[in-house]
Write a protein that holds these residues in place. Structure first.
Motif, PDB file in Angstrom:
ATOM      1  N   SER A   1     -69.255  -0.493 -38.742  1.00 49.63           N
ATOM      2  CA  SER A   1     -68.049  -1.081 -39.333  1.00 49.63           C
ATOM      3  C   SER A   1     -66.857  -1.123 -38.390  1.00 49.63           C
TER       4      SER A   1
ATOM      5  N   LYS B   1     -71.147 -10.030 -42.464  1.00 45.55           N
ATOM      6  CA  LYS B   1     -69.913 -10.416 -43.159  1.00 45.55           C
ATOM      7  C   LYS B   1     -69.032  -9.224 -43.520  1.00 45.55           C
TER       8      LYS B   1
ATOM      9  N   THR C   1     -65.482  -6.588 -40.816  1.00 44.46           N
ATOM     10  CA  THR C   1     -64.198  -7.285 -40.901  1.00 44.46           C
ATOM     11  C   THR C   1     -63.274  -7.024 -39.707  1.00 44.46           C
ATOM     12  N   LYS C   2     -63.625  -6.046 -38.850  1.00 40.47           N
ATOM     13  CA  LYS C   2     -62.802  -5.777 -37.666  1.00 40.47           C
ATOM     14  C   LYS C   2     -63.230  -6.617 -36.462  1.00 40.47           C
TER      15      LYS C   2
ATOM     16  N   GLY D   1     -65.159 -14.370 -44.199  1.00 40.25           N
ATOM     17  CA  GLY D   1     -64.347 -13.166 -44.371  1.00 40.25           C
ATOM     18  C   GLY D   1     -63.943 -12.487 -43.077  1.00 40.25           C
ATOM     19  N   LEU D   2     -64.414 -13.005 -41.947  1.00 40.45           N
ATOM     20  CA  LEU D   2     -64.111 -12.383 -40.657  1.00 40.45           C
ATOM     21  C   LEU D   2     -62.794 -12.946 -40.123  1.00 40.45           C
ATOM     22  N   SER D   3     -61.735 -12.650 -40.820  1.00 43.39           N
ATOM     23  CA  SER D   3     -60.434 -13.272 -40.541  1.00 43.39           C
ATOM     24  C   SER D   3     -59.803 -12.795 -39.245  1.00 43.39           C
TER      25      SER D   3
END
Length: 543
Positions: free
Chosen positions: A290, A311, A314-315, A336-338
């Motif tokens: 993560s 997905k 997120t980092k 979602g990987l902003s």
């Protein structure tokens, strides 16, 4: 001790103040395979092409005249055969002399001995392939002062590597493509317990069992060890390196099962599994990593299913999927990987419809869509990605119309690769919108001198590749003569002649020049180098 055959003292350098090592920290240059955290003063390898530049280019200092320090260093290097030793000079001066010789590819057997006992911090040999055990003896003479050393494709043997035991404070060591070093020699590394960065890539001697002693290198933060004989068993010996931040296993014989050992590495932020043997089986284990910020899965047999397990990361700021079996549908998992800043999709099954999935990736700075089926019309969907700075569209479907579309919202680009795109002279007028371009590849073969005229005002250009455009003549070089920031220029496979070289004289920052398969001879380039381009370090033809 005699510094020069002609000087008994140090009159030339005595008036120059010693500079602090940290003063040069902001001049870092990214080297192939090394983090600039460890290599601050070694040779620059970034000028060859943009292939080795995952991040922004180093900015050259622009000033009207060189400093006194630079003039002295340059003069010493020109007369290097006159000097027997630099050990009585301040360490930082000796370091600058060493760096200049490496940068100019002038370091040789004749002058390496002059750096014995100079207490240098960094001895990064750059592209020099002549390094042997004699050189290692000089390197080891730096003793506890030495913090980093990089040698590649050399004649160094196990004995030479054993000499490094004197360098107890060594923090970074690179040994790429050193085929004469065996497992026995590698054991000498395990005594260097202060190592934070270790690179052993493409060395045929490394096997699983050789990694077992690496468990004692408890301070390792970066490990790059891409060897074909490394399997999941070898990775298991690394599971207690809890300070590890960067792990590169590119080209190793590992599968997704190696993730069982990597999940314990809670500090891990960058993982390279490029060209391993990954399939979708076991890819669900990626979800446990993560804290990853960079993940390279290129050239593996993974599909959209694998992306479904990413997905939750997120980092992630960098995701590299070159030549994987990824389609438009799979890109939905990236929504979602902003935090993504770099996305590599070269040679995948992605097309214009897949670009629709990028709408939420507002931080994206680097996008590679080369060898995909993206067309001109698909580029309209990129207009909202105003953070983009680097865009690779090396694909035959892109034409002048596509380049026109990019002028809407993407004029902040600093790197644009249109290598194989079908751009004509008419299309080059759109390049004038991209005033910040530092790097441009335009090699589709359709340009004439008239098209190059539209490039002449892109004053920020540092790397320019116009090779394969067979109709370019000496007039093209005349148009480019005002681009004084150019560091690398490639106009190979054209009609450039020796007479046209005169137009390059104003390009004082030029370090690399490629004019292969033109009417240009190495002799004339050498004359140009000697009279007008003293910084030119690499050129072709070279013989």
């Amino acid at each position: 001790m005699i510094v020069s055959e002609s000087y008994q003292g140090n009159s030339l350098m005595g008036s120059i103040c010693s500079c602090k090592r940290d003063h040069y920290a902001d001049e870092n240059i990214t080297r192939r395979g090394f983090s600039t955290r460890y290599f601050k003063l070694g040779s620059s390898k970034w000028l060859e092409s943009s292939l080795f530049l995952p991040g922004p280019f180093c900015q050259l200092q622009r000033r009207s005249c060189p400093s006194l320090m630079e003039l002295c260093i340059r003069k010493i290097c020109e007369d290097i055969d006159k000097y027997r030793s630099f050990s009585i000079l301040p360490r930082d001066i000796s370091q600058l002399i060493f760096n200049h010789l490496v940068d100019s590819c002038s370091l040789s057997d004749n002058c390496i001995e002059a750096f014995r006992d100079c207490a240098l911090h960094d001895m990064c040999m750059g592209e020099c392939t002549r390094v042997n055990d004699k050189w290692l003896d000089v390197i080891s003479s730096q003793g506890s002062s030495l913090l980093s050393a990089y040698i590649s494709s050399t004649e160094v043997t196990d004995f030479g590597l054993s000499l490094l035991r004197n360098c107890s404070n060594l923090q970074a060591l690179g040994l790429d493509c050193c085929d004469k070093i065996s497992a026995h020699g590698i054991k000498h590394i395990t005594g260097l317990t202060n190592l934070e960065s270790l690179t052993i890539r493409s060395c045929k001697c490394i096997m699983d069992s050789d990694l077992k002693p690496f468990a004692g290198l408890v301070n390792l933060k970066e490990l790059q060890i891409s060897c074909n004989d490394i399997t999941n068993v070898g990775v298991s010996y690394l599971r207690d390196l809890d300070k590890l931040v960067v792990l590169n296993l590119e080209g190793s014989d590992v599968t997704a099962s190696c993730l069982d050992y990597l999940t314990a590495l809670t500090s891990l932020k960058s993982l390279n599994l490029n060209r391993c043997h990954l399939t979708d089986d076991g890819c669900e284990k990626f979800s446990a990593l993560s804290n990853l910020k960079e993940l390279n899965l290129g050239f593996n047999n993974i599909t959209d299913t694998c992306l479904g397990h990413l997905k939750g990361l997120t980092k992630l700021e960098g995701l590299y999927l070159d030549s994987c079996r990824i389609s438009n549908d799979g890109l939905a998992h990236l929504a979602g990987l902003s935090n993504l800043k770099a996305l590599e999709l070269s040679d995948t099954e992605v097309g214009s419809n897949g670009i629709l999935q990028f709408s939420g990736l507002t931080k994206l700075e680097d996008l590679n869509l080369s060898f995909t089926s993206v067309t001109d019309s698909g580029l309209t969907k990129l207009s909202g990605l105003t953070s983009l700075r680097s865009l690779n569209l090396d694909t035959r479907q892109i034409t002048d119309s596509g380049l026109a579309i990019l002028t809407t919202g993407l004029t902040g680009l600093t790197h644009l690769d249109l290598f194989g795109a079908q751009i004509t002279d008419s299309g080059t007028k759109y390049l004038t919108y991209f005033r910040s371009l530092q790097s441009l590849d335009l090699c589709g073969g359709r340009l004439t001198d008239a098209g190059v005229k539209n490039i002449k005002d892109l004053s920020s250009l540092m790397l320019l590749n116009l090779s394969q455009n067979l109709k370019l003549t000496d007039t093209a070089l005349e148009f480019l003569s005002g681009l004084t920031s150019l560091v690398s220029l490639n106009v190979s496979n054209s009609r450039i002649t020796n007479e046209g070289l005169q137009h390059l004289k104003p390009l004082k920052n030029l370090r690399s020049l490629y004019l292969e398969f033109c009417g240009v001879t190495a002799c004339e380039i050498k004359k140009l180098q000697a009279t007008a381009l003293p910084n030119l370090a690499r050129y072709r033809p070279n013989q």
